[in-house]
Write an enzyme that holds these catalytic residues in place. Structure first.
Site, PDB file in Angstrom:
ATOM      1  N   ARG A  55      87.551   5.767   4.069  1.00 21.86           N
ATOM      2  CA  ARG A  55      88.680   5.209   3.300  1.00 21.86           C
ATOM      3  C   ARG A  55      89.180   6.291   2.332  1.00 21.86           C
ATOM      4  O   ARG A  55      90.160   6.958   2.605  1.00 21.86           O
ATOM      5  CB  ARG A  55      88.257   3.939   2.557  1.00 21.86           C
ATOM      6  CG  ARG A  55      89.432   3.130   2.035  1.00 21.86           C
ATOM      7  CD  ARG A  55      90.103   3.671   0.788  1.00 21.86           C
ATOM      8  NE  ARG A  55      89.229   3.553  -0.397  1.00 21.86           N
ATOM      9  CZ  ARG A  55      89.574   4.017  -1.600  1.00 21.86           C
ATOM     10  NH1 ARG A  55      90.751   4.634  -1.777  1.00 21.86           N
ATOM     11  NH2 ARG A  55      88.739   3.917  -2.619  1.00 21.86           N
ATOM     12  N   GLU A  56      88.456   6.486   1.234  1.00 21.41           N
ATOM     13  CA  GLU A  56      88.853   7.560   0.304  1.00 21.41           C
ATOM     14  C   GLU A  56      88.936   8.890   1.051  1.00 21.41           C
ATOM     15  O   GLU A  56      89.875   9.671   0.845  1.00 21.41           O
ATOM     16  CB  GLU A  56      87.825   7.673  -0.835  1.00 21.41           C
ATOM     17  CG  GLU A  56      88.106   8.788  -1.839  1.00 21.41           C
ATOM     18  CD  GLU A  56      89.294   8.495  -2.751  1.00 21.41           C
ATOM     19  OE1 GLU A  56      89.353   7.391  -3.301  1.00 21.41           O
ATOM     20  OE2 GLU A  56      90.157   9.379  -2.897  1.00 21.41           O
ATOM     21  N   HIS A 115      89.378  -1.786   2.078  1.00 21.50           N
ATOM     22  CA  HIS A 115      89.902  -1.579   0.733  1.00 21.50           C
ATOM     23  C   HIS A 115      91.365  -1.976   0.758  1.00 21.50           C
ATOM     24  O   HIS A 115      92.166  -1.338   1.447  1.00 21.50           O
ATOM     25  CB  HIS A 115      89.734  -0.086   0.422  1.00 21.50           C
ATOM     26  CG  HIS A 115      90.176   0.343  -0.923  1.00 21.50           C
ATOM     27  ND1 HIS A 115      91.407   0.905  -1.147  1.00 21.50           N
ATOM     28  CD2 HIS A 115      89.541   0.322  -2.119  1.00 21.50           C
ATOM     29  CE1 HIS A 115      91.507   1.226  -2.441  1.00 21.50           C
ATOM     30  NE2 HIS A 115      90.396   0.873  -3.038  1.00 21.50           N
ATOM     31  N   ARG A 175      85.108  -7.725  -3.913  1.00 22.90           N
ATOM     32  CA  ARG A 175      85.080  -6.944  -5.149  1.00 22.90           C
ATOM     33  C   ARG A 175      86.481  -6.885  -5.717  1.00 22.90           C
ATOM     34  O   ARG A 175      87.448  -6.735  -4.959  1.00 22.90           O
ATOM     35  CB  ARG A 175      84.620  -5.514  -4.874  1.00 22.90           C
ATOM     36  CG  ARG A 175      84.625  -4.668  -6.160  1.00 22.90           C
ATOM     37  CD  ARG A 175      85.012  -3.225  -5.900  1.00 22.90           C
ATOM     38  NE  ARG A 175      86.410  -3.066  -5.524  1.00 22.90           N
ATOM     39  CZ  ARG A 175      86.963  -1.893  -5.195  1.00 22.90           C
ATOM     40  NH1 ARG A 175      86.229  -0.806  -5.179  1.00 22.90           N
ATOM     41  NH2 ARG A 175      88.244  -1.819  -4.863  1.00 22.90           N
ATOM     42  N   THR A 209      90.376   6.859 -11.514  1.00 23.50           N
ATOM     43  CA  THR A 209      91.278   7.247 -10.432  1.00 23.50           C
ATOM     44  C   THR A 209      91.836   8.655 -10.613  1.00 23.50           C
ATOM     45  O   THR A 209      92.151   9.336  -9.644  1.00 23.50           O
ATOM     46  CB  THR A 209      92.433   6.224 -10.366  1.00 23.50           C
ATOM     47  OG1 THR A 209      91.845   4.914 -10.336  1.00 23.50           O
ATOM     48  CG2 THR A 209      93.297   6.428  -9.156  1.00 23.50           C
ATOM     49  N   HIS A 236      83.635   4.155  -9.329  1.00 22.02           N
ATOM     50  CA  HIS A 236      84.341   5.091  -8.442  1.00 22.02           C
ATOM     51  C   HIS A 236      84.874   6.227  -9.309  1.00 22.02           C
ATOM     52  O   HIS A 236      85.677   5.989 -10.208  1.00 22.02           O
ATOM     53  CB  HIS A 236      85.493   4.315  -7.774  1.00 22.02           C
ATOM     54  CG  HIS A 236      86.318   5.089  -6.809  1.00 22.02           C
ATOM     55  ND1 HIS A 236      86.033   5.139  -5.461  1.00 22.02           N
ATOM     56  CD2 HIS A 236      87.434   5.845  -6.975  1.00 22.02           C
ATOM     57  CE1 HIS A 236      86.945   5.879  -4.841  1.00 22.02           C
ATOM     58  NE2 HIS A 236      87.810   6.330  -5.745  1.00 22.02           N
ATOM     59  N   HIS A 238      86.599  10.103  -9.597  1.00 21.94           N
ATOM     60  CA  HIS A 238      87.225  11.309  -9.048  1.00 21.94           C
ATOM     61  C   HIS A 238      86.688  12.538  -9.775  1.00 21.94           C
ATOM     62  O   HIS A 238      86.121  12.437 -10.871  1.00 21.94           O
ATOM     63  CB  HIS A 238      88.746  11.194  -9.117  1.00 21.94           C
ATOM     64  CG  HIS A 238      89.280  10.447  -7.934  1.00 21.94           C
ATOM     65  ND1 HIS A 238      89.767  11.071  -6.819  1.00 21.94           N
ATOM     66  CD2 HIS A 238      89.328   9.117  -7.682  1.00 21.94           C
ATOM     67  CE1 HIS A 238      90.118  10.153  -5.930  1.00 21.94           C
ATOM     68  NE2 HIS A 238      89.867   8.960  -6.420  1.00 21.94           N
ATOM     69  N   HIS A 333      62.206  35.209 -11.402  1.00 16.87           N
ATOM     70  CA  HIS A 333      62.225  33.926 -10.697  1.00 16.87           C
ATOM     71  C   HIS A 333      61.334  33.998  -9.458  1.00 16.87           C
ATOM     72  O   HIS A 333      60.538  33.103  -9.205  1.00 16.87           O
ATOM     73  CB  HIS A 333      63.642  33.555 -10.257  1.00 16.87           C
ATOM     74  CG  HIS A 333      64.537  33.102 -11.370  1.00 16.87           C
ATOM     75  ND1 HIS A 333      65.437  32.082 -11.229  1.00 16.87           N
ATOM     76  CD2 HIS A 333      64.663  33.530 -12.640  1.00 16.87           C
ATOM     77  CE1 HIS A 333      66.095  31.908 -12.385  1.00 16.87           C
ATOM     78  NE2 HIS A 333      65.645  32.777 -13.249  1.00 16.87           N
TER      79      HIS A 333
END
Lengths: 441, 441
Positions: A55-56, A115, A175, A209, A236, A238, A333
């Site tokens: 979806r996204e 969605h 939702r 968003t 959610h 971004h 390291h």
């Protein structure tokens, strides 16, 4: 550490533990000295993932998923163990609707969501595809109310309740989320969420968003919301300002229950919380929960599949799967890693089916790394001899970049010289390389 | 929003503001309705950057910087406006020492630091190179004390004070940092920092060497330390669990004064807080400070320079400079962006010398995006006609990925058909595209 100090000298670090970081022989590190202080709000050990690559991720600039690719991705995510798979709205296009139906028919363990806008026609279309639930969304910020849909809060609440009651009447999960929650009026937002909670919504959603939220803002908003609604809380984030993983983590600390992800974070603009990156964060905090629930060794394969489908490369600095995520270079390291990987590793590459590398062909190298390489080449030298050949490697690497072959040549040539002079030690003296990590350029 | 609600309906979001986000014609958005609540601890509006591409960055697996490249990078960072440039220890190799001297002689505005072990010989060598200051480091976690240098806290404190007093006696700036601070004993750490603060160290450093820290842990530790020492506080965050930008932000909120960065975040393993990503975060919170101090339009050029030097690609999802960071695709996003970019953008691409794109050649497109494209092509249609041609574009994009050329062909062919039928509207009716963003595939 959390700025606290417990009585036994162990700290409230949600940090490394030897047990999860594994491969060292020291019993001291097998127990976890960094148990977090109990926090009744936190869900860092009991969250669910709503995977939104389909979806996204489809909103990512390069994404075009045909039906076959969608099914392949959905099956892989299901096998990996995500709780939900979210799909593009069937209202987006006719093929989107057909693909939604096809994925619902696969019989996956993961629940299938789609969605949709907070609109009765979109909801009706979605219900008919056979999904397990609907993720309903509407913009609540003044920006979106003015420049996108033009509706006021009273209208939004009325429509939301109608749509939610319709979806529930069909026996599906629902939702309700605002868009751009962090630029919405707090009182409006809480009023709306309380209203939808009262009519039995399964989850409310907080969405950053535009990617403007910072971690402590997220914590505060989710914690406030946690006191207002009794339903689950989905979040959610971004990644425009690089905080999408941290924000998801802080949301869970504040009582959020569900996190939206996509593979490699693909989505609108530079995307959202990445699945792999989130699990890198969570496995450090909650190793038992994460390792028992998700097949972590599949992360690379799933990322490769999606990267190929959308024609991008896995970022060089990606958590876990970036090409150098487990490469150690500086001498100091390398020395410590060779003694105990937990010194400079909070993630154990073996948990992801990956391997550690100690880089020794550079001017920053040290003799401990070179000593391991000498052993791997089956050669034997005293420590002083290793220090001498290390100086030769550093000298060449100071002039130009050198490859592993160059460094190996220097070692072999030095060893040959020693043998000719009768100074080489017996092979048996340089033993015990079995447990050493791979040492490469 | 920060979970607070002010009396006038404006929120304490460290969020977008129309003034910084620029290009909209609405006076309402020119003032900033999201003033943060005042916080006396926070340095989000007054931080300094210690740029470590030439130290931490040299520990990146692919990094080999010759003298010329080091000088080029140092000059670019200086012009960009960083406060400090940190270089590899002159003790690492002979060429490292010579490069350190060469960069000190450039006469840059930025102060030049080198990063050395807490060791008198290393400090002496460093002082002789002509640097402005030394960043002194030693591991304090039980992991490092046991598996790296094997020294106890009393020895560490004694050595630290000797080294610090020596460096100060030479008139140079000195920072003292622990390594792996988040897995070190809190009381040990605070005792040590208090001791070095008393002898006049300029900065103490907190380092998340393994990348295990989470944002609220960082806030708590830095805030605690802020109450113990009077000197500046520098912080250094690795990105193994994807939180390096968020952790830097929370450190500043808690009173840290200096943040370590590298270009693209290059460093050991998957690196540290990236310079560009940090500034994406900070420009949202403190636009005036960031824009007046740093030449943001140079970010892409500097990232390209370093990416080329270490032979990596800029990650597709990099904040600001990822190829799609300002690309909008979903129809609902495109519509709002065309009305007002602040709706779905917290960063203004123009601040970085970059451009916004609205993606219209996909099945997720909407008629508003197509309408803008129609105008760019110099064609004229009614809204109903645009909706009709949008349906044609979505139908083709539903079958296969389409390029901008494909979509343009559909639009032109549709328009031609209208003209032939005498249905095309007059060109003058489709005006006002001047302010619209570029619309591309």
């Amino acid at each position: 550490m959390c700025g606290t100090n417990s009585t036994n000298g162990a700290h409230a670090v949600n940090g490394a533990n030897g047990a999860s970081n594994g491969n060292n022989g020291n019993a001291h590190f097998r127990s976890n000295p960094y148990q977090p202080v109990g926090d009744f709000l936190s869900n860092v050990g009991s969250f669910k993932i709503i995977e939104s690559t389909l979806r996204e991720g489809e909103q990512f600039a390069n994404a075009y998923f045909d039906t076959e690719t969608k099914i392949k991705i959905a099956k892989a995510l299901d096998e990996f163990g995500v709780d939900y798979i979210e799909l593009t709205s069937p209202a987006a296009s006719e093929q989107s609707r057909k693909d939604c139906e096809a994925i619902c028919k696969l019989g996956l363990k993961a629940k299938i969501l789609t969605h949709v806008r907070c609109d009765m026609r979109d909801a009706q279309l979605a219900v008919e595809t056979g999904v397990d639930g609907l993720d309903v969304v509407i913009g609540t910020s003044s920006f979106l109310r003015e420049h996108s849909h033009g509706k006021d809060m009273a209208y939004i609440e009325k429509t939301a309740i109608e749509v939610i009651e319709y979806i529930k009447s069909k026996g599906l999960e629902v939702r309700f989320s605002s868009e751009d929650s962090f630029r919405s009026d707090l009182v409006d937002l809480l009023s709306l969420y309380r209203a939808v909670d009262k009519v039995g919504v399964n989850r409310v959603g907080i969405a950053d968003t535009v990617g403007c939220a910072s971690p402590r803002q997220v914590y505060d908003l989710v914690r406030t919301l946690r006191g207002v609604v009794s339903c689950d809380i989905e979040t959610h984030f971004h990644n425009d300002t690089g905080c999408s993983i941290a924000n998801a983590y802080c949301a869970l600390e504040a009582g959020a229950t569900h996190i939206d992800t996509s593979v490699l974070g693909i989505g609108e603009r530079n995307g959202i919380t990445p699945l792999g990156g989130l699990l890198a964060r969570m496995v450090v905090t909650s190793p038992e929960y994460v390792k028992s629930k998700y097949k972590l060794h599949m992360i690379k394969e799933i990322e490769d599949m999606v990267a190929e489908a959308v024609e991008v490369n896995t970022p060089f600095n990606n958590p876990i799967t970036g090409f150098c995520a487990f490469t150690h270079k500086a001498g100091i390291h390398a020395k410590a890693i060779l003694n105990n990987p937990s010194t400079y590793e909070i993630l154990n590459p073996a948990d992801f089916g990956l391997t550690r590398y100690v880089h020794f062909a550079s001017r920053l190298t040290g003799w401990n790394a070179v000593k391991t390489r000498v052993g791997q080449l089956g050669l034997a030298m005293t420590d002083d001899q290793v220090k001498e050949v290390t100086a030769k490697i550093k000298a060449l690497a100071d002039v130009r970049p050198i490859a592993i072959d160059d460094a190996d040549s220097i070692i072999r040539s030095f060893h040959l010289h020693l043998s000719e002079q009768g100074k080489a030690v017996h092979n048996g003296e340089a033993a015990g390389q079995e447990m050493a990590p791979a040492v490469v350029a």
